[in-house]
Design a protein around this motif. Structure first.
Motif, short mmCIF file in Angstrom:
data_model
loop_
_atom_site.label_atom_id
_atom_site.label_comp_id
_atom_site.label_asym_id
_atom_site.label_seq_id
_atom_site.Cartn_x
_atom_site.Cartn_y
_atom_site.Cartn_z
N ALA A 67 0.83 -1.21 0.00
CA ALA A 67 0.00 0.00 0.00
C ALA A 67 0.86 1.26 0.00
CB ALA A 67 -0.94 0.00 1.21
N VAL A 68 1.93 1.24 0.78
CA VAL A 68 2.83 2.41 0.82
C VAL A 68 3.52 2.58 -0.53
CG1 VAL A 68 4.96 3.30 1.85
CG2 VAL A 68 3.16 2.38 3.32
N ILE A 69 4.03 1.50 -1.08
CA ILE A 69 4.70 1.59 -2.40
C ILE A 69 3.72 2.06 -3.46
CG2 ILE A 69 5.78 0.22 -4.24
CD1 ILE A 69 7.23 -1.34 -2.02
N TRP A 70 2.50 1.55 -3.43
CA TRP A 70 1.48 1.95 -4.40
C TRP A 70 1.22 3.45 -4.31
CZ3 TRP A 70 -0.59 0.19 -8.65
CH2 TRP A 70 -1.76 0.77 -9.13
N SER A 71 1.18 3.99 -3.08
CA SER A 71 0.94 5.42 -2.93
C SER A 71 2.14 6.25 -3.39
CB SER A 71 0.61 5.76 -1.47
OG SER A 71 1.75 5.67 -0.66
N LEU A 72 3.30 5.63 -3.49
CA LEU A 72 4.52 6.34 -3.91
C LEU A 72 4.87 6.15 -5.37
CD1 LEU A 72 6.80 5.51 -0.84
CD2 LEU A 72 5.59 7.65 -1.29
N VAL A 73 4.06 5.42 -6.13
CA VAL A 73 4.40 5.09 -7.52
C VAL A 73 4.78 6.33 -8.34
CG1 VAL A 73 3.41 4.25 -9.69
CG2 VAL A 73 3.25 2.87 -7.62
N PRO A 74 4.08 7.45 -8.20
CA PRO A 74 4.51 8.60 -9.00
C PRO A 74 5.87 9.17 -8.58
CG PRO A 74 2.29 8.94 -8.10
CD PRO A 74 2.84 7.71 -7.48
N ARG A 75 6.36 8.80 -7.42
CA ARG A 75 7.61 9.37 -6.90
C ARG A 75 8.63 8.24 -6.69
NH1 ARG A 75 5.66 13.19 -2.21
NH2 ARG A 75 7.71 14.11 -2.52
N LEU A 76 9.27 7.84 -7.76
CA LEU A 76 10.19 6.70 -7.73
C LEU A 76 11.38 6.92 -6.81
CD1 LEU A 76 10.11 5.64 -11.48
CD2 LEU A 76 8.85 4.68 -9.56
N GLY A 77 11.80 8.15 -6.62
CA GLY A 77 12.91 8.43 -5.72
C GLY A 77 12.57 8.05 -4.28
N LEU A 78 11.33 8.25 -3.88
CA LEU A 78 10.91 7.87 -2.53
C LEU A 78 10.84 6.36 -2.37
CD1 LEU A 78 8.21 10.58 -1.72
CD2 LEU A 78 10.56 10.42 -0.85
N ILE A 79 10.45 5.66 -3.45
CA ILE A 79 10.44 4.19 -3.39
C ILE A 79 11.88 3.69 -3.23
CG2 ILE A 79 9.97 2.07 -4.69
CD1 ILE A 79 7.56 3.51 -5.94
N ALA A 80 12.81 4.29 -3.95
CA ALA A 80 14.23 3.91 -3.82
C ALA A 80 14.72 4.18 -2.40
CB ALA A 80 15.08 4.66 -4.84
N GLU A 81 14.30 5.31 -1.82
CA GLU A 81 14.69 5.62 -0.44
C GLU A 81 14.13 4.57 0.52
OE1 GLU A 81 13.64 8.80 3.06
OE2 GLU A 81 13.53 9.51 1.00
N PRO A 138 10.09 11.89 3.93
CA PRO A 138 11.33 11.11 3.97
C PRO A 138 11.67 10.57 5.36
CG PRO A 138 11.63 13.09 2.66
CD PRO A 138 10.29 13.21 3.31
N LEU A 139 11.37 11.34 6.41
CA LEU A 139 11.65 10.85 7.76
C LEU A 139 10.77 9.64 8.11
CD1 LEU A 139 12.04 14.21 9.70
CD2 LEU A 139 13.82 12.57 9.11
N THR A 140 9.50 9.74 7.75
CA THR A 140 8.59 8.63 8.02
C THR A 140 8.98 7.41 7.20
OG1 THR A 140 6.82 10.20 8.48
CG2 THR A 140 6.18 7.92 8.07
N LEU A 141 9.31 7.63 5.94
CA LEU A 141 9.73 6.50 5.09
C LEU A 141 10.99 5.85 5.62
CD1 LEU A 141 9.14 7.64 1.40
CD2 LEU A 141 8.00 5.83 2.67
N GLY A 142 11.91 6.65 6.14
CA GLY A 142 13.14 6.09 6.71
C GLY A 142 12.85 5.21 7.91
N ALA A 143 12.04 5.73 8.84
CA ALA A 143 11.70 4.96 10.04
C ALA A 143 10.90 3.72 9.68
CB ALA A 143 10.93 5.83 11.03
N PHE A 144 9.93 3.89 8.77
CA PHE A 144 9.12 2.75 8.33
C PHE A 144 9.97 1.71 7.61
CE2 PHE A 144 6.49 0.79 4.96
CZ PHE A 144 5.62 0.07 5.76
N GLY A 145 10.87 2.17 6.74
CA GLY A 145 11.72 1.26 5.99
C GLY A 145 12.64 0.46 6.90
N LEU A 146 13.25 1.12 7.89
CA LEU A 146 14.12 0.42 8.83
C LEU A 146 13.33 -0.66 9.58
CD1 LEU A 146 16.20 3.33 10.41
CD2 LEU A 146 17.08 1.46 9.00
#
Length: 181
Positions: free
Chosen positions: A53-67, A140-148
């Motif tokens: 769901a998170v990746i789907w919401s980020l599809v237009p922003r590929l840089g955030l998916i890479a992060e 980006p901060l939330t994605l970082g914490a969520f990704g970790l």
């Protein structure tokens, strides 16, 4: 006021759910845990669904998916370290493990701190600013914490499942040898 009540109710429900899950995570990180055969499939299903769901919401922003994927890789590396320091114990009728506390507690605390800051920001610091759930996810901060946390949880669960399979396979091999005798 009625228009403001709906988002507030949603944020409150989300905060209660997250606090419950974080409290469960803290309890699991502190002492010995029984490893059931259902833990891995349930964890993979829940985290996989949220991750998609998170990746789907980020599809237009590929840089955030890479992060996100980069932070998940770091989380997986932390899980590999934690797995090496985890105490595993196979007793008759029970498989238990004691997680490596410093990494598990640090990641849970980091994620909780990020969510708490975001809720304070939304509800008290700038409540007049219109916000969307997509804005929260794309931070980006939330994605970082969520990704970790996600990378750690998925890799650690994979390691637990592999240890469980190894112990059960060894048990079946011993039983097969006994039946041949």
């Amino acid at each position: 006021m009625a228009a403001r009540a709906s988002p507030l109710l949603g944020y409150t429900a989300l905060a209660i759910f997250i606090l419950w899950r974080v409290s469960v995570r803290f309890k699991r990180a502190i002492g010995p845990q029984r490893l059931s055969r259902y833990r891995a499939p349930i964890t993979f299903a829940i985290y996989g669904t949220i991750l998609l769901a998170v990746i789907w919401s980020l599809v237009p922003r590929l840089g955030l998916i890479a992060e996100l994927l980069g932070f998940m890789t770091i989380g997986a590396a932390l899980a590999a370290v934690a797995l090496r320091k985890t105490l595993f114990e196979a007793k008759p009728g029970s498989l238990t493990y004691t997680p490596y506390k410093p990494i598990a507690l640090s990641l849970a605390t980091l994620f909780l701190a990020r969510l708490a800051y975001r809720l304070i920001e939304v509800l008290w610091l700038a409540p007049e600013v219109q916000r969307s759930a997509g804005e929260f996810v794309s931070s980006p901060l939330t994605l970082g914490a969520f990704g970790l946390l996600t990378g750690y949880t998925l890799w650690y669960t994979k390691g637990l499942a592999a240890w469980r399979r190894h112990v059960i396979a060894a048990k079946h091999a011993r039983e097969a040898l006994k039946s041949e005798d």
